[in-house]
Structure formats: C-alpha cells, structure tokens
Design a protein around this motif. Structure first.
Motif, PDB file in Angstrom:
ATOM      1  N   ASP A   1     -14.325  19.682  59.110  1.00 44.66           N
ATOM      2  CA  ASP A   1     -13.708  19.779  57.788  1.00 44.66           C
ATOM      3  C   ASP A   1     -12.389  20.534  57.836  1.00 44.66           C
ATOM      4  O   ASP A   1     -11.773  20.771  56.799  1.00 44.66           O
ATOM      5  CB  ASP A   1     -14.660  20.478  56.818  1.00 44.66           C
ATOM      6  CG  ASP A   1     -15.037  21.890  57.271  1.00 44.66           C
ATOM      7  OD1 ASP A   1     -14.905  22.181  58.482  1.00 44.66           O
ATOM      8  OD2 ASP A   1     -15.475  22.691  56.426  1.00 44.66           O
ATOM      9  N   LEU A   2     -11.907  20.894  59.020  1.00 48.90           N
ATOM     10  CA  LEU A   2     -10.716  21.721  59.150  1.00 48.90           C
ATOM     11  C   LEU A   2      -9.455  20.903  59.398  1.00 48.90           C
ATOM     12  O   LEU A   2      -9.498  19.837  60.019  1.00 48.90           O
ATOM     13  CB  LEU A   2     -10.888  22.714  60.309  1.00 48.90           C
ATOM     14  CG  LEU A   2     -11.878  23.850  60.074  1.00 48.90           C
ATOM     15  CD1 LEU A   2     -12.261  24.514  61.392  1.00 48.90           C
ATOM     16  CD2 LEU A   2     -11.280  24.872  59.111  1.00 48.90           C
ATOM     17  N   VAL A   3      -8.326  21.451  58.944  1.00 49.60           N
ATOM     18  CA  VAL A   3      -7.026  20.902  59.337  1.00 49.60           C
ATOM     19  C   VAL A   3      -6.254  21.903  60.191  1.00 49.60           C
ATOM     20  O   VAL A   3      -5.334  21.517  60.909  1.00 49.60           O
ATOM     21  CB  VAL A   3      -6.164  20.479  58.123  1.00 49.60           C
ATOM     22  CG1 VAL A   3      -6.777  19.271  57.449  1.00 49.60           C
ATOM     23  CG2 VAL A   3      -5.995  21.629  57.133  1.00 49.60           C
ATOM     24  N   ALA A   4      -6.622  23.195  60.137  1.00 46.87           N
ATOM     25  CA  ALA A   4      -5.933  24.191  60.954  1.00 46.87           C
ATOM     26  C   ALA A   4      -6.759  25.465  61.085  1.00 46.87           C
ATOM     27  O   ALA A   4      -7.443  25.867  60.144  1.00 46.87           O
ATOM     28  CB  ALA A   4      -4.564  24.535  60.364  1.00 46.87           C
ATOM     29  N   VAL A   5      -6.668  26.055  62.265  1.00 44.14           N
ATOM     30  CA  VAL A   5      -7.232  27.378  62.520  1.00 44.14           C
ATOM     31  C   VAL A   5      -6.154  28.215  63.183  1.00 44.14           C
ATOM     32  O   VAL A   5      -5.609  27.829  64.222  1.00 44.14           O
ATOM     33  CB  VAL A   5      -8.455  27.317  63.460  1.00 44.14           C
ATOM     34  CG1 VAL A   5      -8.957  28.739  63.764  1.00 44.14           C
ATOM     35  CG2 VAL A   5      -9.569  26.477  62.859  1.00 44.14           C
ATOM     36  N   THR A   6      -5.831  29.350  62.584  1.00 42.55           N
ATOM     37  CA  THR A   6      -4.877  30.283  63.171  1.00 42.55           C
ATOM     38  C   THR A   6      -5.622  31.537  63.577  1.00 42.55           C
ATOM     39  O   THR A   6      -6.344  32.131  62.772  1.00 42.55           O
ATOM     40  CB  THR A   6      -3.758  30.653  62.180  1.00 42.55           C
ATOM     41  OG1 THR A   6      -3.001  29.476  61.883  1.00 42.55           O
ATOM     42  CG2 THR A   6      -2.832  31.709  62.769  1.00 42.55           C
ATOM     43  N   VAL A   7      -5.462  31.924  64.834  1.00 40.82           N
ATOM     44  CA  VAL A   7      -6.140  33.112  65.363  1.00 40.82           C
ATOM     45  C   VAL A   7      -5.107  34.173  65.711  1.00 40.82           C
ATOM     46  O   VAL A   7      -4.059  33.875  66.302  1.00 40.82           O
ATOM     47  CB  VAL A   7      -6.983  32.757  66.604  1.00 40.82           C
ATOM     48  CG1 VAL A   7      -7.486  34.021  67.297  1.00 40.82           C
ATOM     49  CG2 VAL A   7      -8.151  31.869  66.207  1.00 40.82           C
ATOM     50  N   VAL A   8      -5.404  35.403  65.332  1.00 41.02           N
ATOM     51  CA  VAL A   8      -4.555  36.563  65.631  1.00 41.02           C
ATOM     52  C   VAL A   8      -5.344  37.484  66.550  1.00 41.02           C
ATOM     53  O   VAL A   8      -6.454  37.902  66.213  1.00 41.02           O
ATOM     54  CB  VAL A   8      -4.161  37.302  64.337  1.00 41.02           C
ATOM     55  CG1 VAL A   8      -3.250  38.498  64.651  1.00 41.02           C
ATOM     56  CG2 VAL A   8      -3.480  36.350  63.356  1.00 41.02           C
TER      57      VAL A   8
ATOM     58  N   LEU B   1      -8.550  30.030  58.397  1.00 39.27           N
ATOM     59  CA  LEU B   1      -9.016  28.656  58.541  1.00 39.27           C
ATOM     60  C   LEU B   1      -8.711  27.899  57.261  1.00 39.27           C
ATOM     61  O   LEU B   1      -8.992  28.391  56.152  1.00 39.27           O
ATOM     62  CB  LEU B   1     -10.522  28.608  58.825  1.00 39.27           C
ATOM     63  CG  LEU B   1     -11.013  29.275  60.118  1.00 39.27           C
ATOM     64  CD1 LEU B   1     -11.205  30.774  59.931  1.00 39.27           C
ATOM     65  CD2 LEU B   1     -12.340  28.648  60.558  1.00 39.27           C
ATOM     66  N   ILE B   2      -8.145  26.709  57.384  1.00 37.08           N
ATOM     67  CA  ILE B   2      -7.792  25.891  56.226  1.00 37.08           C
ATOM     68  C   ILE B   2      -8.478  24.536  56.362  1.00 37.08           C
ATOM     69  O   ILE B   2      -8.360  23.868  57.390  1.00 37.08           O
ATOM     70  CB  ILE B   2      -6.266  25.712  56.118  1.00 37.08           C
ATOM     71  CG1 ILE B   2      -5.590  27.078  55.989  1.00 37.08           C
ATOM     72  CG2 ILE B   2      -5.914  24.829  54.922  1.00 37.08           C
ATOM     73  CD1 ILE B   2      -4.080  27.029  55.959  1.00 37.08           C
TER      74      ILE B   2
END
Length: 245
Positions: free
Chosen positions: A184-191, A227-228
């Motif tokens: 269901d995701l379009v993007a995951v950004t990890v810091v 997460l988007i």
C-alpha cells in the motif's frame, strides 16, 4: 550506477579537500566498474558466472556481501542481495558507496560534507557554525512538492534514504516471490546515522508494507522514518518529529 551524484563540501584545507574529492569521485566510478550487474566485465558479473571467487575479487566485494548478509538477517529476509537466485548487491551498493565517499572527504579535514546519490544523502559535520544540514523529502503524491524537511541539528552524522515508486516505478522486489513488491506504499524515507543501513531499511520496509514496515522500523535503534501510502496517508515513527525542521 545509473544516477547523478552531487557533493557539497565545507571547510578544510582546499588542497587536501580537492584531492579527497578526486579520490571520492574515482571511488564511485570504481564501484560501478566492480559491482555493476549490467557490465559483462564487472567483478560481480564474473562472480555470478563462476569465473571468479569472492576471494579473487576486490576486497570491497567481500565487505559489501557481508553487509548485505547482515541486512538480510536484521530484516528477517525482507532485504536480500539476490534476485531470481542470482547474486545482485545493487540494493546496498549505492548507499554504501555514497557513505564511503562522504567519509573520505571528512577524513581529509572537511568540516561539513553532504553527498547525494540519486536522492539518498549522507551528511557529516555542519555547513557552518550554528547551521545544520537540512534535506527536503520529495512528495511522491504531489510532484515538485516536499513531504517533509529533515534537519541534522545536533547530529555529527545523519543519512536520509527514500525507496518508492514515484521516480522509477515498481522496481522493488518482494524477496519471497521474486516479483515486484505489491504494497500500500508509494514511498518510505528512513533517517539514520549511516546511509548504508538507511538505504537497506527503506527498501525492506517498503516491501513489508506500511503496517509491518512501521512496526519493524520502530524496533530499530537510532532509526526514524516517514511512510506515505497510495491513499496519501502519512505514517511515521515516534521520534521523527524531533528530526523535522
């Protein structure tokens, strides 16, 4: 590696920094020569064909494969350095190479380093007294917009990595099926402090989907994430707010 790299380097002796920059750029080209799965003459391609052993390859190959094995262990197999039964370390190589380039510049005396490889960024030091590095996270739903701005305030090192479908379409593979990950995701950004791991964790979490991915990311030390979903729902780890600004 099929993408654009950029450097922002502050402070240090100009001669030493220039030499380190040349070394870092040459190192990135060398990584492409050694690890490319598209070049028939790369060491990784020859390794896959059985023409070389790991011991006969450049030392970096063994190091990267060991890192990939650790990423696979930590992610319970959601991150993998194989594709359709063949060795393919591309999921870890870029983040590792960018981080290594940044550390080469810092070791030469640069007081602030930002290296961006295809949107994944390793930050070291600061751009100036009292000023933190800041990284804009592209909005995958609204092209040209920002979903968030990450600040490295108070951190000697910080990395930001994004995995998703907005730029390259469906390219992340579900290691359980060998096919494109359907989530269901379009993007995951990890810091995280180190881009090697931030890049791996973003890829693994994307393959897991938003709910399982968020739970897993919350369990990792020194890791925050945004997460988007395809429905424009935003989910984030509990400590991410402290990194925004």
């Amino acid at each position: 590696m099929g993408t654009v790299f950029s450097f922002d380097v502050r402070g240090g002796d100009p001669g030493a920094v220039a030499a380190a920059l040349a070394e870092a750029v040459a190192g990135l080209h060398r990584v492409d020569e050694v690890f490319s799965t598209y070049r028939e003459d790369s060491e990784v391609s020859r390794l896959v064909r059985g023409e070389l052993t790991v011991e006969e390859c450049a030392p970096e190959v063994g190091r990267v494969l060991a890192l990939g094995a650790e990423a696979e262990r930590v992610s319970d197999g959601w991150f993998s350095t194989s594709y359709e039964g063949r060795l393919d370390p591309t999921g870890i190589v870029k983040g590792w190479a960018v981080e290594r380039a940044a550390r080469t510049l810092a070791a030469a005396g640069a007081s602030g380093v930002s290296v961006n490889g295809g949107g994944d960024v390793q930050l070291l030091g600061t751009p100036g007294p009292g000023r933190p590095w800041r990284v804009g996270v592209a909005d995958p739903v609204r092209p040209g917009g920002l979903a968030a701005v990450v600040s490295a305030a108070g951190a000697a090192e910080l990395a930001v990595a994004t995995s998703g479908t907005a730029e390259r379409g469906a390219h992340i593979v579900d290691p359980r099926t060998g096919r494109s990950a359907v989530t269901d995701l379009v993007a995951v950004t990890v810091v995280a402090p180190e881009l090697t791991w931030a890049d791996c964790w973003a890829t693994a979490a994307f393959a897991m989907g938003s709910r399982a991915g968020l739970r897993w990311l919350e369990s990792l030390p020194d890791v925050e994430a945004l997460l988007i979903t395809a429905g424009d729902e935003v989910r984030c780890t509990g400590g991410l707010a402290a990194r925004l600004g």
